[in-house]
Motif scaffolding. Structure first.
Motif, PDB file in Angstrom:
ATOM      1  N   PRO A   6       8.942   5.449   3.277  1.00 27.75           N
ATOM      2  CA  PRO A   6       8.280   4.585   1.969  1.00 27.75           C
ATOM      3  C   PRO A   6       6.936   5.270   1.517  1.00 27.75           C
ATOM      4  CG  PRO A   6       7.676   3.217   4.324  1.00 27.75           C
ATOM      5  CD  PRO A   6       7.823   4.537   5.239  1.00 27.75           C
ATOM      6  N   MET A   7       6.692   4.758   0.551  1.00 27.45           N
ATOM      7  CA  MET A   7       5.548   5.896  -0.083  1.00 27.45           C
ATOM      8  C   MET A   7       4.928   4.754  -1.531  1.00 27.45           C
ATOM      9  SD  MET A   7       7.969   8.665  -1.751  1.00 27.45           S
ATOM     10  CE  MET A   7       8.813   9.924   0.080  1.00 27.45           C
ATOM     11  N   GLU A   8       4.000   4.782  -1.162  1.00 31.70           N
ATOM     12  CA  GLU A   8       3.122   3.836  -2.057  1.00 31.70           C
ATOM     13  C   GLU A   8       3.278   3.803  -3.807  1.00 31.70           C
ATOM     14  OE1 GLU A   8      -0.847   4.141  -1.306  1.00 31.70           O
ATOM     15  OE2 GLU A   8      -1.923   2.939  -2.685  1.00 31.70           O
ATOM     16  N   THR A   9       3.393   3.058  -4.342  1.00 34.55           N
ATOM     17  CA  THR A   9       3.368   2.754  -6.035  1.00 34.55           C
ATOM     18  C   THR A   9       2.121   3.439  -6.214  1.00 34.55           C
ATOM     19  OG1 THR A   9       5.556   1.724  -5.764  1.00 34.55           O
ATOM     20  CG2 THR A   9       4.341   2.062  -8.751  1.00 34.55           C
ATOM     21  N   ASN A  18       9.704   5.864  -5.979  1.00 34.87           N
ATOM     22  CA  ASN A  18      10.570   5.548  -5.289  1.00 34.87           C
ATOM     23  C   ASN A  18      11.704   5.039  -5.948  1.00 34.87           C
ATOM     24  OD1 ASN A  18       9.705   5.663  -2.901  1.00 34.87           O
ATOM     25  ND2 ASN A  18       8.639   3.616  -3.425  1.00 34.87           N
ATOM     26  N   GLU A  57      16.610   5.084   3.228  1.00 34.62           N
ATOM     27  CA  GLU A  57      14.933   4.941   3.779  1.00 34.62           C
ATOM     28  C   GLU A  57      14.831   3.118   4.479  1.00 34.62           C
ATOM     29  OE1 GLU A  57      12.826   4.168  -0.302  1.00 34.62           O
ATOM     30  OE2 GLU A  57      14.843   3.691  -1.231  1.00 34.62           O
ATOM     31  N   HIS A  62      10.945  -1.904   3.585  1.00 38.90           N
ATOM     32  CA  HIS A  62       9.212  -2.628   3.393  1.00 38.90           C
ATOM     33  C   HIS A  62       8.651  -0.656   2.425  1.00 38.90           C
ATOM     34  CE1 HIS A  62       9.052   0.423   6.883  1.00 38.90           C
ATOM     35  NE2 HIS A  62       9.925  -0.301   7.402  1.00 38.90           N
ATOM     36  N   GLY A  63       7.746  -1.628   2.407  1.00 41.31           N
ATOM     37  CA  GLY A  63       6.720  -0.825   1.478  1.00 41.31           C
ATOM     38  C   GLY A  63       5.669   0.139   3.100  1.00 41.31           C
ATOM     39  N   THR A  64       4.603   0.905   2.252  1.00 45.74           N
ATOM     40  CA  THR A  64       3.182   1.415   2.983  1.00 45.74           C
ATOM     41  C   THR A  64       2.648   0.523   4.615  1.00 45.74           C
ATOM     42  OG1 THR A  64       2.191   1.480   1.717  1.00 45.74           O
ATOM     43  CG2 THR A  64       4.108   2.961   1.591  1.00 45.74           C
ATOM     44  N   ALA A  65       2.818  -0.534   4.283  1.00 45.06           N
ATOM     45  CA  ALA A  65       2.064  -1.510   4.558  1.00 45.06           C
ATOM     46  C   ALA A  65       0.807  -1.149   5.577  1.00 45.06           C
ATOM     47  CB  ALA A  65       2.483  -1.767   6.339  1.00 45.06           C
ATOM     48  N   ASP A  72      -1.842  -2.306   5.126  1.00 50.28           N
ATOM     49  CA  ASP A  72      -3.062  -3.711   7.076  1.00 50.28           C
ATOM     50  C   ASP A  72      -2.490  -2.844   8.068  1.00 50.28           C
ATOM     51  OD1 ASP A  72       0.130  -4.285   6.073  1.00 50.28           O
ATOM     52  OD2 ASP A  72      -0.891  -6.663   7.006  1.00 50.28           O
ATOM     53  N   ASN A 130       6.720  -1.527  13.458  1.00 48.90           N
ATOM     54  CA  ASN A 130       8.236  -1.586  13.409  1.00 48.90           C
ATOM     55  C   ASN A 130       8.642  -0.598  12.770  1.00 48.90           C
ATOM     56  OD1 ASN A 130      10.323  -2.621  14.003  1.00 48.90           O
ATOM     57  ND2 ASN A 130      10.652  -4.322  13.864  1.00 48.90           N
TER      58      ASN A 130
HETATM   59  P1  NAI Z   1       5.239  -3.915   2.247  1.00 49.99           P
HETATM   60  O1  NAI Z   1       6.542  -3.922   2.796  1.00 49.99           O
HETATM   61  O2  NAI Z   1       4.131  -2.562   2.357  1.00 49.99           O
HETATM   62  O3  NAI Z   1       4.028  -4.392   3.064  1.00 49.99           O
HETATM   63  C1  NAI Z   1       4.341  -6.399   3.566  1.00 49.99           C
HETATM   64  C2  NAI Z   1       3.716  -7.052   4.682  1.00 49.99           C
HETATM   65  O4  NAI Z   1       4.464  -6.259   6.192  1.00 49.99           O
HETATM   66  C3  NAI Z   1       2.335  -6.609   5.285  1.00 49.99           C
HETATM   67  O5  NAI Z   1       1.781  -7.605   6.707  1.00 49.99           O
HETATM   68  C4  NAI Z   1       2.712  -5.205   6.369  1.00 49.99           C
HETATM   69  O6  NAI Z   1       1.765  -5.265   7.539  1.00 49.99           O
HETATM   70  C5  NAI Z   1       4.226  -5.632   7.062  1.00 49.99           C
HETATM   71  N1  NAI Z   1       4.983  -4.701   7.965  1.00 49.99           N
HETATM   72  C6  NAI Z   1       6.278  -3.591   6.270  1.00 49.99           C
HETATM   73  N2  NAI Z   1       6.141  -3.265   7.533  1.00 49.99           N
HETATM   74  C7  NAI Z   1       6.243  -3.337   8.252  1.00 49.99           C
HETATM   75  C8  NAI Z   1       6.892  -2.395   9.581  1.00 49.99           C
HETATM   76  N3  NAI Z   1       7.697  -1.639   9.726  1.00 49.99           N
HETATM   77  N4  NAI Z   1       6.379  -3.082  10.763  1.00 49.99           N
HETATM   78  C9  NAI Z   1       5.529  -4.130  10.695  1.00 49.99           C
HETATM   79  N5  NAI Z   1       4.837  -4.770   9.934  1.00 49.99           N
HETATM   80  C10 NAI Z   1       5.189  -3.902   8.609  1.00 49.99           C
HETATM   81  O7  NAI Z   1       5.125  -4.673   1.691  1.00 49.99           O
HETATM   82  P2  NAI Z   1       3.420  -3.971  -0.435  1.00 49.99           P
HETATM   83  O8  NAI Z   1       2.623  -4.129   0.719  1.00 49.99           O
HETATM   84  O9  NAI Z   1       4.074  -5.188  -1.219  1.00 49.99           O
HETATM   85  O10 NAI Z   1       3.829  -3.127  -1.112  1.00 49.99           O
HETATM   86  C11 NAI Z   1       3.070  -1.888   0.040  1.00 49.99           C
HETATM   87  C12 NAI Z   1       3.139  -0.174  -1.089  1.00 49.99           C
HETATM   88  O11 NAI Z   1       4.665  -0.366  -0.415  1.00 49.99           O
HETATM   89  C13 NAI Z   1       3.196  -0.042  -2.119  1.00 49.99           C
HETATM   90  O12 NAI Z   1       2.707   0.477  -2.740  1.00 49.99           O
HETATM   91  C14 NAI Z   1       4.483  -0.764  -3.111  1.00 49.99           C
HETATM   92  O13 NAI Z   1       4.848  -0.422  -3.904  1.00 49.99           O
HETATM   93  C15 NAI Z   1       4.801   0.060  -2.164  1.00 49.99           C
HETATM   94  N6  NAI Z   1       6.654  -0.381  -1.248  1.00 49.99           N
HETATM   95  C16 NAI Z   1       7.265   1.122  -1.020  1.00 49.99           C
HETATM   96  C17 NAI Z   1       8.576   1.107  -1.161  1.00 49.99           C
HETATM   97  C18 NAI Z   1       9.671   2.052  -0.767  1.00 49.99           C
HETATM   98  O14 NAI Z   1       8.967   3.662  -0.392  1.00 49.99           O
HETATM   99  N7  NAI Z   1      10.975   1.751  -0.778  1.00 49.99           N
HETATM  100  C19 NAI Z   1       9.102  -0.380  -1.587  1.00 49.99           C
HETATM  101  C20 NAI Z   1       8.593  -1.531  -1.379  1.00 49.99           C
HETATM  102  C21 NAI Z   1       6.657  -1.252  -1.207  1.00 49.99           C
END
Ligand code: NAI
Length: 484
Positions: free
Chosen positions: A73-76, A86, A265, A268-271, A273, A281
């Protein structure tokens, strides 16, 4: 073609990206996957270093040479006017079909798994067009406008992909999700192309369902769906709904397929937190990797890793984000090691889909220049123009001002506000924004005459954009205002 020497481009990404990518590659290595990995510079940190599209020129060359990008995943980057790295990657390389697979996984409890309802749904989402073109303009401080492009060629590419995939992987039904009852031209075109292409696959059942009803049916009867193909935004929303059915985004692999370049890919995003803690995971990225191996024709390795993954989850091994809360969790590295230890084992319940033993993969064929996807010849007559403008006046006052200068051979058909007719008739209850449209009609005028008319009207209305009222091959090719 031999897959022995294939090289793929790998971008570990931001946040948890490097941790989950390292875990996945360790599993690939243990399973003797015959691939070479070319690590490339791509992601938010490269954007911060001044690479506006989030990747180095060498990264771009690597992907265009190898045809496969496997990415974390990549941060926007934040800020107005900054596009997602992305989405840019998907669009630049014309990966027109986004495929996501949602299935019941033993060991991941959901209301459906507890009720004994099996889920195995593949969503194919158009990946380039639609409102995701991101063509947006503020017409004033109060009025924002988005343009939605849907093209016949774009529809054909993604819908053909859905049927070809269904044929190759033994699906019996492809459904089209749409909103053609409201967006008769854009979604209407998608639906029309769907049935045109469906005719070429008589062995596969084809049906369509309006997207809101689709959402309800997916929740009520998920077992009734196999493959669903949708336009970009609707497909994005329905994909996440399906992820919810099977336990969340962590279990949904994603593939972006194009004719030359494909991107694999996690969804989910870059998580941020949990980044750097080695607790993420890696399942979603691993499942995407498994889809990539199938795409490359590495069926044996794909089957072996998928079997080990499903066996591991079924046996109760889990990271902190899923599984039995009363049993201890493992970290990312330990999860990967458990899968490696289980290579060669198969889950007791989950089935591993058998795919036809063929690969459509070929190295990118670099064109000499960009390609224009040729359209069908058509005769276009212009019978009028829509002018969009902002005004704080009432519709009647605007109409009066227009009448004062309107050439006598033109008809002022209507004024609309947010698509609803507010003049010559309409309801006093229709609340108007400051964003209006005026429709003018007149016979036999050329484009340049319509531009002259637009200029003339510019003295009384503040025109921000225009569209011609086309009649294409004798058919009206524009929408009518609501209430008309
Ligand atoms: P996120 O998917 O990164 O996180 C949402 C929640 O899910 C968080 O609590 C996180 O800890 C949890 N989570 C996500 N992936 C996990 C994993 N593999 N294992 C355990 N827990 C997981 O979504 P968020 O916070 O909206 O986005 C963060 C950044 O990621 C933003 O900059 C966004 O633009 C980017 N993003 C990138 C994507 C990509 O590269 N395709 C897709 C979605 C978001």
């Amino acid at each position: 073609m031999s897959t022995q020497n294939l090289t793929i481009s790998v971008a570990k990404g931001d946040g948890i990206g490097p941790e989950i990518m390292d875990a996945v590659l360790s599993i690939f290595n243990a399973a003797n996957v015959p691939l070479n990995y070319e690590e490339i510079g791509m992601g938010k940190s490269y954007y911060d270093k001044g690479f506006g599209n989030g990747m180095t020129p060498e990264a771009m060359q690597s992907i265009e040479r190898n045809g496969i990008l496997f990415k974390g995943p990549m941060e926007t980057p934040k800020g107005k006017g900054v596009k997602s790295i992305n989405v840019t990657a998907r669009k630049v390389w014309n990966t027109y079909a986004n495929r996501r697979h949602f299935r019941t996984i033993d060991g991941v409890d959901t209301v459906y798994s507890k009720a004994g309802i099996p889920i195995d749904i593949t969503i194919v989402r158009e990946n380039i067009e639609d409102t995701y073109g991101g063509i947006e303009h503020m017409l004033s401080n109060d009025v924002a406008l988005s343009r939605r492009f849907i093209t016949r060629q774009g529809c054909e590419q993604v819908i053909r992909f859905a049927f070809e995939m269904a044929k190759k992987e033994g699906f019996k039904k492809v459904s089209c999700g749409h909103k053609a009852n409201i967006m008769k031209l854009t979604d209407g075109l998608f639906l029309e192309v769907f049935y045109e292409i469906a005719k070429q696959y008589p062995e596969i059942q084809a049906d369509d369902v309006i997207v809101d009803a689709l959402c309800m049916k997916l929740v009520q009867y998920p077992q009734d769906f196999e493959v669903v193909v949708l336009t970009n935004l609707q497909g994005d929303i329905v994909s996440d709904l399906c992820a919810g059915l099977v336990g969340g985004l962590g279990f949904a692999p994603s593939t972006n397929v194009g004719d030359n370049i494909s991107i694999f890919e996690a969804v989910h995003g870059t998580a941020p937190d949990i980044a750097g803690k080695n607790i993420a995971n890696p399942t979603s990225l691993l499942m995407s990797g498994i889809m990539m191996l199938r795409h490359l024709g590495l069926l044996k390795e794909a089957r072996s890793i998928e079997g080990a993954l499903l066996y591991t989850i079924e046996s109760g091994v889990h990271t902190g984000d899923f599984g039995d809360r009363n049993s201890p969790t493992v970290d990312t590295t330990a999860f990967a090691i458990a899968i490696i230890d289980n290579l060669g084992k198969l889950p007791s319940k989950a089935k591993i889909r058998a795919t036809e033993d063929r690969s459509d993969f070929h190295l990118p064929v670099r064109p000499d220049q960009q390609r224009v996807m040729k359209g069908n010849p058509s005769t276009i007559e212009i019978e009028g123009i829509d002018l969009f403008f902002t005004s704080e006046l009432l519709a009647e006052e605007i109409a009066e001002q227009i009448f004062a200068i309107l050439p006598s051979d033109l008809k002022l058909v209507s004024l609309t506000n947010r698509g609803t007719v507010v003049w010559p008739n309409g309801s006093v209850y229709t609340e108007c924004s400051t964003g209006y449209g005026v429709r003018l009609k007149g016979n036999g005028k050329t484009k340049s005459e319509w531009w002259d008319i637009t200029n003339t009207l510019g003295s009384v209305i503040d025109v921000s954009s225009t569209e011609f009222l086309n009649v294409i091959d004798g058919q009206r090719a524009y929408s009518v205002g609501q209430g008309k």
